[in-house]
Scaffold this active site. Structure first.
Site, PDB file in Angstrom:
ATOM      1  N   GLY A 225       0.804  -1.221   0.000  1.00 17.09           N
ATOM      2  CA  GLY A 225       0.000   0.000   0.000  1.00 17.09           C
ATOM      3  C   GLY A 225       0.836   1.269   0.000  1.00 17.09           C
ATOM      4  O   GLY A 225       1.874   1.371  -0.669  1.00 17.09           O
ATOM      5  N   ASP A 245       7.734  -3.784   9.007  1.00 13.99           N
ATOM      6  CA  ASP A 245       6.339  -4.238   9.018  1.00 13.99           C
ATOM      7  C   ASP A 245       6.227  -5.418   9.979  1.00 13.99           C
ATOM      8  O   ASP A 245       7.242  -5.881  10.525  1.00 13.99           O
ATOM      9  CB  ASP A 245       5.864  -4.609   7.600  1.00 13.99           C
ATOM     10  CG  ASP A 245       4.366  -4.309   7.416  1.00 13.99           C
ATOM     11  OD1 ASP A 245       3.554  -4.821   8.220  1.00 13.99           O
ATOM     12  OD2 ASP A 245       4.014  -3.569   6.488  1.00 13.99           O
ATOM     13  N   ASP A 268       6.396  -5.801  15.332  1.00 14.77           N
ATOM     14  CA  ASP A 268       5.071  -5.240  15.612  1.00 14.77           C
ATOM     15  C   ASP A 268       5.311  -3.960  16.414  1.00 14.77           C
ATOM     16  O   ASP A 268       5.866  -4.021  17.519  1.00 14.77           O
ATOM     17  CB  ASP A 268       4.254  -6.263  16.425  1.00 14.77           C
ATOM     18  CG  ASP A 268       2.876  -5.720  16.789  1.00 14.77           C
ATOM     19  OD1 ASP A 268       2.687  -4.480  16.775  1.00 14.77           O
ATOM     20  OD2 ASP A 268       2.001  -6.541  17.111  1.00 14.77           O
ATOM     21  N   LYS A 299     -16.627   0.706  13.345  1.00 14.47           N
ATOM     22  CA  LYS A 299     -17.934   0.413  13.953  1.00 14.47           C
ATOM     23  C   LYS A 299     -18.479   1.737  14.465  1.00 14.47           C
ATOM     24  O   LYS A 299     -17.696   2.594  14.887  1.00 14.47           O
ATOM     25  CB  LYS A 299     -17.792  -0.528  15.178  1.00 14.47           C
ATOM     26  CG  LYS A 299     -17.605  -1.994  14.860  1.00 14.47           C
ATOM     27  CD  LYS A 299     -18.938  -2.696  14.615  1.00 14.47           C
ATOM     28  CE  LYS A 299     -18.699  -4.161  14.283  1.00 14.47           C
ATOM     29  NZ  LYS A 299     -19.223  -4.566  13.016  1.00 14.47           N
ATOM     30  N   ASN A 351     -15.602  10.940  10.707  1.00 17.03           N
ATOM     31  CA  ASN A 351     -16.234  10.042   9.733  1.00 17.03           C
ATOM     32  C   ASN A 351     -17.135   9.060  10.453  1.00 17.03           C
ATOM     33  O   ASN A 351     -16.758   8.511  11.487  1.00 17.03           O
ATOM     34  CB  ASN A 351     -15.141   9.297   8.942  1.00 17.03           C
ATOM     35  CG  ASN A 351     -15.633   8.817   7.598  1.00 17.03           C
ATOM     36  OD1 ASN A 351     -16.735   9.184   7.162  1.00 17.03           O
ATOM     37  ND2 ASN A 351     -14.847   7.996   6.952  1.00 17.03           N
ATOM     38  N   TYR A 357     -10.751   5.608  14.795  1.00 15.44           N
ATOM     39  CA  TYR A 357      -9.746   5.970  13.775  1.00 15.44           C
ATOM     40  C   TYR A 357      -9.549   7.495  13.746  1.00 15.44           C
ATOM     41  O   TYR A 357      -8.417   7.995  13.685  1.00 15.44           O
ATOM     42  CB  TYR A 357     -10.236   5.455  12.422  1.00 15.44           C
ATOM     43  CG  TYR A 357      -9.275   5.612  11.272  1.00 15.44           C
ATOM     44  CD1 TYR A 357      -8.126   4.838  11.175  1.00 15.44           C
ATOM     45  CD2 TYR A 357      -9.544   6.520  10.242  1.00 15.44           C
ATOM     46  CE1 TYR A 357      -7.266   4.965  10.086  1.00 15.44           C
ATOM     47  CE2 TYR A 357      -8.697   6.646   9.156  1.00 15.44           C
ATOM     48  CZ  TYR A 357      -7.551   5.869   9.082  1.00 15.44           C
ATOM     49  OH  TYR A 357      -6.707   6.000   8.007  1.00 15.44           O
ATOM     50  N   LYS A 361      -6.175   9.630  14.315  1.00 13.88           N
ATOM     51  CA  LYS A 361      -5.567  10.456  13.269  1.00 13.88           C
ATOM     52  C   LYS A 361      -5.554  11.943  13.640  1.00 13.88           C
ATOM     53  O   LYS A 361      -4.624  12.677  13.267  1.00 13.88           O
ATOM     54  CB  LYS A 361      -6.285  10.222  11.930  1.00 13.88           C
ATOM     55  CG  LYS A 361      -6.106   8.797  11.402  1.00 13.88           C
ATOM     56  CD  LYS A 361      -4.625   8.427  11.202  1.00 13.88           C
ATOM     57  CE  LYS A 361      -4.418   7.116  10.468  1.00 13.88           C
ATOM     58  NZ  LYS A 361      -3.008   6.786  10.274  1.00 13.88           N
ATOM     59  N   THR A 392      -6.091   1.577  -2.226  1.00 12.21           N
ATOM     60  CA  THR A 392      -5.231   0.550  -1.612  1.00 12.21           C
ATOM     61  C   THR A 392      -6.118  -0.600  -1.137  1.00 12.21           C
ATOM     62  O   THR A 392      -7.341  -0.524  -1.244  1.00 12.21           O
ATOM     63  CB  THR A 392      -4.489   1.078  -0.359  1.00 12.21           C
ATOM     64  OG1 THR A 392      -5.468   1.392   0.637  1.00 12.21           O
ATOM     65  CG2 THR A 392      -3.621   2.271  -0.646  1.00 12.21           C
TER      66      THR A 392
HETATM   67  P1  NAD Z   1      -2.536  -1.019   4.369  1.00 10.89           P
HETATM   68  O1  NAD Z   1      -3.440  -1.782   5.287  1.00 10.89           O
HETATM   69  O2  NAD Z   1      -2.483  -1.427   2.948  1.00 10.89           O
HETATM   70  O3  NAD Z   1      -1.055  -1.005   4.956  1.00 10.89           O
HETATM   71  C1  NAD Z   1      -0.790  -0.770   6.323  1.00 10.89           C
HETATM   72  C2  NAD Z   1       0.503  -1.459   6.683  1.00 10.89           C
HETATM   73  O4  NAD Z   1       0.758  -1.234   8.073  1.00 10.89           O
HETATM   74  C3  NAD Z   1       0.415  -2.983   6.475  1.00 10.89           C
HETATM   75  O5  NAD Z   1       1.532  -3.417   5.747  1.00 10.89           O
HETATM   76  C4  NAD Z   1       0.416  -3.518   7.880  1.00 10.89           C
HETATM   77  O6  NAD Z   1       0.980  -4.821   8.005  1.00 10.89           O
HETATM   78  C5  NAD Z   1       1.212  -2.466   8.638  1.00 10.89           C
HETATM   79  N1  NAD Z   1       0.917  -2.542  10.071  1.00 10.89           N
HETATM   80  C6  NAD Z   1      -0.293  -2.582  10.668  1.00 10.89           C
HETATM   81  N2  NAD Z   1      -0.153  -2.746  11.991  1.00 10.89           N
HETATM   82  C7  NAD Z   1       1.186  -2.798  12.242  1.00 10.89           C
HETATM   83  C8  NAD Z   1       1.948  -2.997  13.423  1.00 10.89           C
HETATM   84  N3  NAD Z   1       1.368  -3.158  14.617  1.00 10.89           N
HETATM   85  N4  NAD Z   1       3.290  -3.010  13.307  1.00 10.89           N
HETATM   86  C9  NAD Z   1       3.897  -2.857  12.110  1.00 10.89           C
HETATM   87  N5  NAD Z   1       3.223  -2.681  10.948  1.00 10.89           N
HETATM   88  C10 NAD Z   1       1.873  -2.663  11.023  1.00 10.89           C
HETATM   89  O7  NAD Z   1      -2.981   0.490   4.525  1.00 10.89           O
HETATM   90  P2  NAD Z   1      -2.705   1.764   3.588  1.00 10.89           P
HETATM   91  O8  NAD Z   1      -3.977   2.092   2.903  1.00 10.89           O
HETATM   92  O9  NAD Z   1      -1.471   1.615   2.812  1.00 10.89           O
HETATM   93  O10 NAD Z   1      -2.509   2.869   4.731  1.00 10.89           O
HETATM   94  C11 NAD Z   1      -1.243   3.371   5.144  1.00 10.89           C
HETATM   95  C12 NAD Z   1      -1.471   4.538   6.095  1.00 10.89           C
HETATM   96  O11 NAD Z   1      -2.243   5.544   5.444  1.00 10.89           O
HETATM   97  C13 NAD Z   1      -2.248   4.176   7.357  1.00 10.89           C
HETATM   98  O12 NAD Z   1      -1.747   4.918   8.449  1.00 10.89           O
HETATM   99  C14 NAD Z   1      -3.649   4.628   7.028  1.00 10.89           C
HETATM  100  O13 NAD Z   1      -4.403   4.903   8.193  1.00 10.89           O
HETATM  101  C15 NAD Z   1      -3.375   5.878   6.218  1.00 10.89           C
HETATM  102  N6  NAD Z   1      -4.475   6.298   5.338  1.00 10.89           N
HETATM  103  C16 NAD Z   1      -4.878   5.524   4.281  1.00 10.89           C
HETATM  104  C17 NAD Z   1      -5.909   5.973   3.469  1.00 10.89           C
HETATM  105  C18 NAD Z   1      -6.383   5.209   2.271  1.00 10.89           C
HETATM  106  O14 NAD Z   1      -7.295   5.689   1.589  1.00 10.89           O
HETATM  107  N7  NAD Z   1      -5.825   4.047   1.947  1.00 10.89           N
HETATM  108  C19 NAD Z   1      -6.532   7.191   3.747  1.00 10.89           C
HETATM  109  C20 NAD Z   1      -6.114   7.937   4.828  1.00 10.89           C
HETATM  110  C21 NAD Z   1      -5.066   7.483   5.611  1.00 10.89           C
END
Ligand code: NAD
Length: 451
Positions: A225, A245, A268, A299, A351, A357, A361, A392
């Site tokens: 992502g 990760d 983690d 939720k 939201n 969440y 944020k 993503t």
């Molecule tokens: P994703 O779920 O594809 O990727 C998130 C990654 O974080 C994963 O690889 C996961 O394994 C890792 N992760 C989760 N918990 C973890 C932990 N405890 N330790 C280590 N790694 C951990 O999500 P994404 O869409 O790529 O989102 C990335 C960031 O962007 C996040 O912070 C998300 O909240 C933020 N975000 C995403 C969007 C969107 O539209 N996709 C919008 C706003 C914000």
């Protein structure tokens, strides 16, 4: 994950139907391709009578070789007219001289003809002075009014264009090159309607083809992502990358790290020993930290369990704080370092179904603001990037109706790509970007949420 409507709206049948029915008409956004040199692929028009544009002159020809001015004799540049000039790819209007209400008409006088000559994916930057830096209430009000202007223009520009406002403070004029290379190029494809403040910064980018050369960067959540894209773009810009990760993502993480010539750390970030293990994994310390790892557990509050609430706060908010503190305590974050936190427009607008969440944020934005003064003493900047709807696996899991609404409810009528967030992070990570701290940059196509 693919946006079928975007493909349809850009087909020949789709274009006709979308036009006839008055449906959203997203255009394919131009994005930065590796190997490209000039930020602007076409004509750049300067307007306005402030002093800031003088700071751009020394490097203007590196942005593009097609420079024009709105008036005869301005900056010794050829004058552009809608009738005879080329199509415009970029506009810079220096509004820093505006101090009286009667002068605001200059905005209309410059942009009305210029908007008749726009090319596709045009980029607009308005320059001003931060209202809080001005003593005269009228001048402060006039400069503040530029926010309403740029945000409205962002909604009118269409054809994949964007409009931003940069308030340039003391010393900030020396960092305009980095800001304009971002905001006037396809690197900011999905950024619009943003207002940022530029201040002084002692560091400068030395080589614009590799602005992060010699820097070591950590990206959390980097196996897929947005995090994977951030690692990729930081490596493209010359940084040595450490990808982190969870152990379950080890295979994808190691494969990406190998491809980028970087290192993988499986951890983690919520584990009790995470701070200690992270510090041990970084014997030489770091210049750039990107707190990207994040989760959603949606939720409504009525149905929110302890586990859903706590896990989101722990990963998204507590871990970035604990790890930042640990890196500082162990002296692992170098002077002039750059910290970037990935927030969300959910943390700005709120939201439905995301109290946990949005708390996390909004809290992340709070972290950037709270840490900034102390970190500034070491030249370290800390900012938040707030993505909107990005294509993503996280957003592919959203139910169809809500997903479609998220995609279309912005000025570009489409979702962004991970690269769009990554380019913003890469700009914040640059040496000269210490000019920006404690701020939030939304990468949301000017989403209506929290606008
Ligand atoms: P994703 O779920 O594809 O990727 C998130 C990654 O974080 C994963 O690889 C996961 O394994 C890792 N992760 C989760 N918990 C973890 C932990 N405890 N330790 C280590 N790694 C951990 O999500 P994404 O869409 O790529 O989102 C990335 C960031 O962007 C996040 O912070 C998300 O909240 C933020 N975000 C995403 C969007 C969107 O539209 N996709 C919008 C706003 C914000």
């Amino acid at each position: 994950m693919s946006d079928r409507y975007l493909a349809f709206a850009n087909s020949s049948t789709g274009r006709r139907l979308v036009g006839a029915l008055g449906l959203p008409a997203p255009v394919r956004l131009e994005r930065w391709m590796a190997g490209r040199v000039r930020p602007i692929d076409g004509a750049l028009l300067f307007g306005g009578e402030g002093d800031l544009v003088k700071a751009i002159q020394p490097f203007a020809s590196k942005l593009t070789d097609q420079l024009f001015a709105a008036r005869d004799g301005q900056f010794d540049l050829p004058r552009w007219t809608a009738e005879h000039g080329p199509k415009l790819k970029a506009l810079v209007f220096d509004a820093s001289h505006l101090t009286r209400f009667e002068q605001l008409i200059e905005l209309r006088d410059f942009f009305q003809p210029a908007f008749k000559g726009l090319a596709n994916s045009p980029r607009v930057v308005v320059l001003g002075r931060a209202p809080e830096s001005l003593k005269d209430p009228v001048a402060a009000s006039v400069q503040r009014s530029l926010e309403g202007f740029t945000r409205s223009l962002g909604k009118e520009i269409r054809r994949g264009g964007s409009v931003q406002l940069l308030y340039v403070g003391k010393g900030g004029d020396q960092q305009l090159e980095g800001a304009l290379r971002f905001f006037l190029s396809p690197k900011s494809a999905y950024v619009s309607g943003q207002v940022l403040r530029l201040g002084a910064c002692g560091e400068q980018v030395k080589d614009w083809t590799r602005p992060l050369a010699g820097k070591k960067a950590l990206v959390t959540g980097a196996s897929r992502g947005i995090g994977a894209s951030i690692a990729e773009v930081l490596a493209r810009d010359g940084a040595e990358v450490v990808l982190l990760d969870v152990p379950q993502a080890a295979d994808a993480l190691q494969a990406l790290a190998a491809r980028l010539g970087g290192r993988a750390v499986t951890l983690d970030i919520c584990a009790d020993d995470a701070p200690q293990r992270l510090v041990e994994a970084l014997p030489d310390g770091l210049d750039i930290v990107v707190h990207n790892a994040g989760i959603t557990r949606d939720k409504t509050l009525a149905k929110m369990s302890d586990a859903f609430w706590n896990s989101v706060i722990d990963v998204n908010l507590k871990a970035p704080q604990v790890l930042t503190q640990a890196l500082l305590d162990a002296d692992k974050l170098h002077d002039n370092g750059r910290v970037v936190l990935i927030a969300s427009i959910s943390g700005i607008a709120g939201n439905m179904g995301q109290t946990n969440y949005a708390v996390s944020k909004a809290g992340v934005i709070g972290l950037a603001q709270a840490w900034a003064p102390a970190l500034a003493k070491k030249g370290i900047s800390i900012n938040a990037v707030a993505p909107g709807f990005i294509e993503t696996q996280m957003t592919a899991a959203i139910p169809l109706g809500i997903r479609e609404a998220g995609r279309r409810m912005n000025s570009m009528s489409q979702g962004g790509l991970p690269q769009d967030v990554a380019e913003a992070v890469a700009w914040f990570a640059q040496p000269g970007s210490g000019a920006v701290t404690a701020q939030v940059l939304r990468v949301c196509g000017q989403s209506l949420l929290g606008a």
